[in-house]
Design an enzyme around this catalytic site. Sequence first.
Site, PDB file in Angstrom:
ATOM      1  N   ASP A 125      -2.967  -1.267   5.999  1.00  8.49           N
ATOM      2  CA  ASP A 125      -2.290  -0.329   6.858  1.00  8.49           C
ATOM      3  C   ASP A 125      -0.926  -0.906   7.216  1.00  8.49           C
ATOM      4  OD1 ASP A 125      -4.383   1.787   8.963  1.00  8.49           O
ATOM      5  OD2 ASP A 125      -3.276   2.131   7.135  1.00  8.49           O
ATOM      6  N   THR A 126       0.078  -0.552   6.463  1.00 11.38           N
ATOM      7  CA  THR A 126       1.414  -1.121   6.577  1.00 11.38           C
ATOM      8  C   THR A 126       2.439  -0.003   6.681  1.00 11.38           C
ATOM      9  OG1 THR A 126       0.725  -2.985   5.209  1.00 11.38           O
ATOM     10  CG2 THR A 126       3.093  -2.671   5.461  1.00 11.38           C
ATOM     11  N   VAL A 127       3.542  -0.271   7.392  1.00 10.79           N
ATOM     12  CA  VAL A 127       4.615   0.721   7.481  1.00 10.79           C
ATOM     13  C   VAL A 127       5.953   0.018   7.304  1.00 10.79           C
ATOM     14  CG1 VAL A 127       4.738   0.518  10.005  1.00 10.79           C
ATOM     15  CG2 VAL A 127       5.639   2.570   8.889  1.00 10.79           C
TER      16      VAL A 127
END
Length: 338
Positions: A150-152
Amino acid sequence: MPKKGANEFYRGSIAKKIVADLQKHGGVLTLNDFAKHTADWVEPLSVDYRGYKAYNLPPNTQGMASLEILNILNNIDVKKLGEGTTDYYHVMVEATKQAFADRDKYLTDPKEAKIPLDFLLSKQHGKDQAARISMSKAAATVKPLDPKGDTVWIGVVDKDGNAVSLIQSIYHDFGSGIVPEGTGVLLQNRGSFFSLDPAHINHLKPGKRTFHTLNAAMLLKDKKPFLVYGTMGGEGQPQTQAAIATRVVDFGMFPQDAVAAPRWLHGRTWGAASNDLKMEGRIPQATLDEMKRRGHPVAEVDDYTDTMGHAGAIMIDPETNLRYSATDPRGDGLAVGY
């Protein structure tokens, strides 16, 4: 609560709630661990690329690998290969293998081991790596790549030309899956990159930071931001960054076209059982067949798949100062102006 700032998280009531819940469920973190946490202000790494200066983050991030790929490509006429050709995909994958071999050997907490960055990012090393690439045959991987979310990624350029390339992650989907009672804080699990093998470069040790995949990128022209770019996607981050950089610099594509164009992923994403070379279904069958003939373990995936990460970019035209931004059709991001 917001008025109390980071201190409330690392030393105040939030830290106490997190530690209490973790210890209740067998966790080992203490209040002292939280209180001792510091953020570092670091000098970025850089290499030259076709008249641009490519910047990325230093260890313990894999920014060195992203820059190594460009350093290798400096020695290859990428434009002559042709965008989207078999030769283009082949060279990009082979350069990635060379960079990842160094990454997997050296990358860890720089306080715990000497990482020869001057050598790894030197022009000569890039030449030597490029010379090892065969155009007719894929190199066999020395060892399997570790299953690595879960990366942005966020990029911003303001009216004065100040630019930010930012990336943040809790690693696996929903991180550790743990929300300590009464906090609303979802805990990350990037510590899963540690190894319990004492001989491993990223062996578990108190106070040590393990190798992690996060790296935010920027290209400068004449010391001014030209391309602000990045992506989520673990192992795919250096590969997608290389795709965007070559498509913009070598092929003159606008950011949206560069981001949307077919992508590939050498290695494995977390949870996958084996290594392969994932290539999007929009790539012509003849190209996929030729990649297989050269020895690549090609796995055809959807035309647009978020396995490739969600990339973004902002290009600042040096002549007009116009901003050209891009968002990835594989994800739910946005490109907005003001």
